[in-house]
Design a protein around this motif. Structure first.
Motif, PDB file in Angstrom:
ATOM      1  N   ASP A  50      -6.620   5.023  -2.293  1.00 33.34           N
ATOM      2  CA  ASP A  50      -5.017   4.581  -1.947  1.00 33.34           C
ATOM      3  C   ASP A  50      -4.532   4.540  -0.890  1.00 33.34           C
ATOM      4  O   ASP A  50      -3.710   4.042  -0.197  1.00 33.34           O
ATOM      5  CB  ASP A  50      -3.703   4.446  -2.721  1.00 33.34           C
ATOM      6  N   THR A  83       1.004  -1.320   0.114  1.00 34.25           N
ATOM      7  CA  THR A  83      -0.161  -0.073  -0.009  1.00 34.25           C
ATOM      8  C   THR A  83       1.508   1.620   0.373  1.00 34.25           C
ATOM      9  O   THR A  83       0.417   2.489  -0.249  1.00 34.25           O
ATOM     10  CB  THR A  83      -0.641   0.420   1.206  1.00 34.25           C
ATOM     11  N   GLN A 108       1.354   2.483  -3.455  1.00 33.22           N
ATOM     12  CA  GLN A 108       0.711   2.760  -4.012  1.00 33.22           C
ATOM     13  C   GLN A 108       0.625   4.312  -4.334  1.00 33.22           C
ATOM     14  O   GLN A 108      -0.346   4.861  -4.225  1.00 33.22           O
ATOM     15  CB  GLN A 108      -0.323   1.811  -3.899  1.00 33.22           C
ATOM     16  N   GLU A 124      -6.866   7.392  -6.457  1.00 31.59           N
ATOM     17  CA  GLU A 124      -5.153   7.590  -4.991  1.00 31.59           C
ATOM     18  C   GLU A 124      -6.225   8.420  -3.727  1.00 31.59           C
ATOM     19  O   GLU A 124      -5.243   7.544  -2.674  1.00 31.59           O
ATOM     20  CB  GLU A 124      -4.362   9.374  -5.814  1.00 31.59           C
ATOM     21  N   SER A 163      -3.589   2.810   2.321  1.00 29.82           N
ATOM     22  CA  SER A 163      -2.355   2.564   3.150  1.00 29.82           C
ATOM     23  C   SER A 163      -2.372   3.523   4.915  1.00 29.82           C
ATOM     24  O   SER A 163      -1.685   2.903   5.434  1.00 29.82           O
ATOM     25  CB  SER A 163      -1.349   4.094   2.391  1.00 29.82           C
TER      26      SER A 163
END
Length: 163
Positions: free
Chosen positions: A115, A95, A98, A112, A119
């Motif tokens: 992601d 993660t 990314q 985004e 994360s």
């Protein structure tokens, strides 16, 4: 606190005498009627190398934090904890890769942003399981929790970080 006290084979009365507190006060702390004061947390960490009470106290004071897993397998099987941590670390590496940091957050696309959220959630798990792992190592192998953190802080200062 009760679990920690029982882990060192002390009665409430014995602990109260050791800590110069009343047995009733110890009882109220164990029942959650009184917050565990920092002095009690420090006492347990320094005298009994008990990181669990420190983690419990932080959780109690700020309303969130790292707590022991409440399951017989998780509390008795350190290898299970290690596997959980390894899984979370691998997920975190995926993660993190990314996420692209940007100075202009107004132009972050929704994909985004997903992601980034994933994360952050994965990192929370990493922090949780790595802290449990560290506490278990310290407890099992009688490694000083305080010494580990003092060395870590010293290392950070040596690297030029200030806090």
């Amino acid at each position: 606190m009760k679990k920690t006290r029982k882990g060192i084979n002390k009665t409430q009365q014995q602990l109260a005498i050791d800590m110069l507190q009343s047995r009733e006060y110890i009882s109220k702390q164990e029942r959650g009627e009184r917050k565990i004061p920092p002095v009690t947390t420090k006492y347990f960490i320094e005298k009994y190398n008990s990181p669990w009470l420190a983690l419990e106290a932080v959780n109690e004071y700020i309303g969130w934090g790292i707590t022991q897993l409440d399951s017989p397998r998780a509390n008795s099987d350190k290898y299970f904890l290690q596997l959980l941590l390894e899984k979370e670390l691998l997920e975190a590496l995926e993660t993190i890769a990314q996420v692209t940091w940007t100075k202009d957050i107004d132009y972050v696309h929704s994909m985004e942003l997903q992601d980034i959220h994933r994360s952050a959630e994965t990192m929370a798990s990493v922090v949780h399981f790595s802290t449990l792992y560290l506490a278990s190592l310290c407890e099992t192998y009688n490694i000083s929790w305080l010494r580990v953190w003092r060395k870590h802080h010293s290392d950070l200062k040596t690297l030029g970080y200030h806090f």
